[in-house]
Scaffold this motif. Structure first.
Motif, PDB file in Angstrom:
ATOM      1  N   ALA A 203       0.788  -1.220  -0.037  1.00  0.00           N
ATOM      2  CA  ALA A 203       0.081  -0.078   0.092  1.00  0.00           C
ATOM      3  C   ALA A 203       1.079   1.387  -0.217  1.00  0.00           C
ATOM      4  O   ALA A 203       0.488   2.377  -0.626  1.00  0.00           O
ATOM      5  CB  ALA A 203      -0.845  -0.139   1.060  1.00  0.00           C
ATOM      6  N   GLU A 204       1.966   1.179   0.752  1.00  0.00           N
ATOM      7  CA  GLU A 204       2.802   2.565   0.737  1.00  0.00           C
ATOM      8  C   GLU A 204       3.733   2.689  -0.587  1.00  0.00           C
ATOM      9  O   GLU A 204       3.534   3.799  -0.923  1.00  0.00           O
ATOM     10  CB  GLU A 204       3.964   2.343   1.897  1.00  0.00           C
ATOM     11  CG  GLU A 204       3.239   2.363   3.438  1.00  0.00           C
ATOM     12  CD  GLU A 204       4.289   2.208   4.482  1.00  0.00           C
ATOM     13  OE1 GLU A 204       5.511   2.522   4.140  1.00  0.00           O
ATOM     14  OE2 GLU A 204       4.016   1.617   5.547  1.00  0.00           O
ATOM     15  N   ALA A 205       4.152   1.687  -1.093  1.00  0.00           N
ATOM     16  CA  ALA A 205       4.619   1.697  -2.545  1.00  0.00           C
ATOM     17  C   ALA A 205       3.773   2.341  -3.458  1.00  0.00           C
ATOM     18  O   ALA A 205       3.834   3.288  -4.343  1.00  0.00           O
ATOM     19  CB  ALA A 205       5.446   0.670  -2.978  1.00  0.00           C
ATOM     20  N   ARG A 206       2.406   1.861  -3.558  1.00  0.00           N
ATOM     21  CA  ARG A 206       1.218   2.251  -4.492  1.00  0.00           C
ATOM     22  C   ARG A 206       0.906   3.650  -4.026  1.00  0.00           C
ATOM     23  O   ARG A 206       0.780   4.477  -4.985  1.00  0.00           O
ATOM     24  CB  ARG A 206       0.313   1.343  -4.305  1.00  0.00           C
ATOM     25  CG  ARG A 206       0.500   0.016  -4.855  1.00  0.00           C
ATOM     26  CD  ARG A 206      -1.182  -0.781  -5.008  1.00  0.00           C
ATOM     27  NE  ARG A 206      -0.640  -2.242  -5.359  1.00  0.00           N
ATOM     28  CZ  ARG A 206      -1.289  -2.762  -6.225  1.00  0.00           C
ATOM     29  NH1 ARG A 206      -2.330  -2.204  -6.544  1.00  0.00           N
ATOM     30  NH2 ARG A 206      -1.004  -3.959  -6.429  1.00  0.00           N
ATOM     31  N   ALA A 207       0.696   3.899  -3.131  1.00  0.00           N
ATOM     32  CA  ALA A 207       0.546   5.593  -2.428  1.00  0.00           C
ATOM     33  C   ALA A 207       1.436   6.466  -3.092  1.00  0.00           C
ATOM     34  O   ALA A 207       1.156   7.381  -3.503  1.00  0.00           O
ATOM     35  CB  ALA A 207       0.243   5.626  -1.148  1.00  0.00           C
ATOM     36  N   THR A 208       2.866   5.874  -2.923  1.00  0.00           N
ATOM     37  CA  THR A 208       4.178   6.888  -3.423  1.00  0.00           C
ATOM     38  C   THR A 208       4.012   7.123  -4.758  1.00  0.00           C
ATOM     39  O   THR A 208       4.111   7.961  -5.429  1.00  0.00           O
ATOM     40  CB  THR A 208       5.092   6.364  -2.688  1.00  0.00           C
ATOM     41  OG1 THR A 208       5.166   6.222  -1.227  1.00  0.00           O
ATOM     42  CG2 THR A 208       6.194   7.121  -3.270  1.00  0.00           C
ATOM     43  N   LEU A 209       3.756   5.899  -5.662  1.00  0.00           N
ATOM     44  CA  LEU A 209       3.783   6.001  -6.999  1.00  0.00           C
ATOM     45  C   LEU A 209       2.532   6.618  -7.677  1.00  0.00           C
ATOM     46  O   LEU A 209       2.782   7.495  -8.398  1.00  0.00           O
ATOM     47  CB  LEU A 209       3.744   4.437  -7.636  1.00  0.00           C
ATOM     48  CG  LEU A 209       5.040   3.719  -7.523  1.00  0.00           C
ATOM     49  CD1 LEU A 209       4.788   2.307  -8.021  1.00  0.00           C
ATOM     50  CD2 LEU A 209       6.021   4.481  -8.534  1.00  0.00           C
ATOM     51  N   ALA A 210       1.342   6.535  -6.782  1.00  0.00           N
ATOM     52  CA  ALA A 210       0.225   7.334  -7.281  1.00  0.00           C
ATOM     53  C   ALA A 210       0.522   8.888  -7.217  1.00  0.00           C
ATOM     54  O   ALA A 210       0.128   9.746  -7.834  1.00  0.00           O
ATOM     55  CB  ALA A 210      -0.849   7.071  -6.515  1.00  0.00           C
ATOM     56  N   ALA A 211       1.228   9.311  -6.097  1.00  0.00           N
ATOM     57  CA  ALA A 211       1.484  10.719  -5.825  1.00  0.00           C
ATOM     58  C   ALA A 211       2.528  11.024  -6.712  1.00  0.00           C
ATOM     59  O   ALA A 211       2.252  12.181  -7.166  1.00  0.00           O
ATOM     60  CB  ALA A 211       2.052  10.615  -4.476  1.00  0.00           C
ATOM     61  N   VAL A 212       3.418  10.439  -7.054  1.00  0.00           N
ATOM     62  CA  VAL A 212       4.540  10.783  -8.162  1.00  0.00           C
ATOM     63  C   VAL A 212       3.820  10.965  -9.450  1.00  0.00           C
ATOM     64  O   VAL A 212       4.066  12.088 -10.169  1.00  0.00           O
ATOM     65  CB  VAL A 212       5.544   9.853  -8.513  1.00  0.00           C
ATOM     66  CG1 VAL A 212       6.429   9.965  -9.446  1.00  0.00           C
ATOM     67  CG2 VAL A 212       6.443   9.665  -6.941  1.00  0.00           C
ATOM     68  N   LEU A 213       2.935  10.175  -9.963  1.00  0.00           N
ATOM     69  CA  LEU A 213       2.047  10.104 -11.096  1.00  0.00           C
ATOM     70  C   LEU A 213       1.110  11.298 -11.070  1.00  0.00           C
ATOM     71  O   LEU A 213       1.060  11.954 -12.088  1.00  0.00           O
ATOM     72  CB  LEU A 213       1.529   8.787 -11.313  1.00  0.00           C
ATOM     73  CG  LEU A 213       2.289   7.616 -11.747  1.00  0.00           C
ATOM     74  CD1 LEU A 213       1.575   6.416 -11.614  1.00  0.00           C
ATOM     75  CD2 LEU A 213       3.021   7.816 -12.974  1.00  0.00           C
ATOM     76  N   ALA A 214       0.578  11.555 -10.032  1.00  0.00           N
ATOM     77  CA  ALA A 214      -0.183  12.710 -10.046  1.00  0.00           C
ATOM     78  C   ALA A 214       0.345  14.081 -10.085  1.00  0.00           C
ATOM     79  O   ALA A 214       0.080  14.921 -10.707  1.00  0.00           O
ATOM     80  CB  ALA A 214      -0.959  12.596  -8.717  1.00  0.00           C
ATOM     81  N   ALA A 215       1.498  14.252  -9.461  1.00  0.00           N
ATOM     82  CA  ALA A 215       2.258  15.394  -9.832  1.00  0.00           C
ATOM     83  C   ALA A 215       2.875  15.629 -11.083  1.00  0.00           C
ATOM     84  O   ALA A 215       2.753  16.646 -11.493  1.00  0.00           O
ATOM     85  CB  ALA A 215       3.308  15.341  -8.743  1.00  0.00           C
ATOM     86  N   MET A 216       3.333  14.311 -11.615  1.00  0.00           N
ATOM     87  CA  MET A 216       3.757  14.723 -12.905  1.00  0.00           C
ATOM     88  C   MET A 216       2.718  15.036 -13.854  1.00  0.00           C
ATOM     89  O   MET A 216       3.009  15.736 -15.023  1.00  0.00           O
ATOM     90  CB  MET A 216       4.647  13.169 -13.336  1.00  0.00           C
ATOM     91  CG  MET A 216       5.829  13.052 -12.719  1.00  0.00           C
ATOM     92  SD  MET A 216       6.816  11.355 -12.959  1.00  0.00           S
ATOM     93  CE  MET A 216       7.370  11.799 -14.687  1.00  0.00           C
TER      94      MET A 216
END
Length: 167
Positions: free
Chosen positions: A146-159
């Motif tokens: 869950a933490e990795a997915r949340a981090t990836l989701a945040a990175v993708l959203a920012a990009m």
């Protein structure tokens, strides 16, 4: 071009046998003063200010009134002799104090704060280039982190919000 004004900025040209050539010359210098490295108080203003400072400039809005009537999108500068107007040309830039950004005339309107180019270089190194294709969000799999997915989701959203990748 006619024989009365310059090709690009329509500055008055001196004429053979012209009396008081200094008037045309001074008018051309005044307009050049507004055109070279222009700084304006605001962009898209519809009517002239009541008590402008000498040398202050504005970018006239598309439907001007009062003393600015008939000069849409022009750079209007106040002089000791009254208002002077410099017609906007495609690609013309001016710094807008009111917006703390550059304004660029695109041939039909002034665009504020937009920067165009093929890439962004910082210290000679490209840091932003053309927008890349979309990246799929992480889904499924045998192990859920869950933490990795949340981090990836945040990175993708920012990009995506910065326009670096498509949505």
């Amino acid at each position: 071009m006619n024989d009365q004004t310059s090709v690009r900025l329509s500055l008055p040209l001196l004429q053979l046998g012209q009396a008081q050539k200094e008037l045309s010359h001074n008018e051309a210098l005044t307009l050049l003063d507004f055109a070279v490295q222009p700084v304006v108080e605001a962009v898209g203003v519809g009517s002239p200010p009541v008590s402008p400072d000498t040398g202050a400039c504005w970018i006239v809005g598309p439907s001007p009134t009062g003393a600015w009537s008939g000069s849409p999108n022009a750079i209007a500068g106040w002089t000791n002799a009254g208002w002077r107007f410099l017609a906007a040309r495609d690609g013309m830039n001016a710094w807008s104090r009111g917006d703390s950004a550059f304004a660029r005339f695109d041939g039909s309107r002034w665009r504020i704060g937009e920067v165009t180019g093929a890439c962004l270089l910082v210290a000679g190194r490209q840091v932003v280039g053309e927008q890349q294709s979309a990246i799929s969000a992480a889904t499924g799999g045998t192990t859920i982190d869950a933490e990795a997915r949340a981090t990836l989701a945040a990175v993708l959203a920012a990009m995506r919000s910065h326009g670096l990748i498509a949505s």
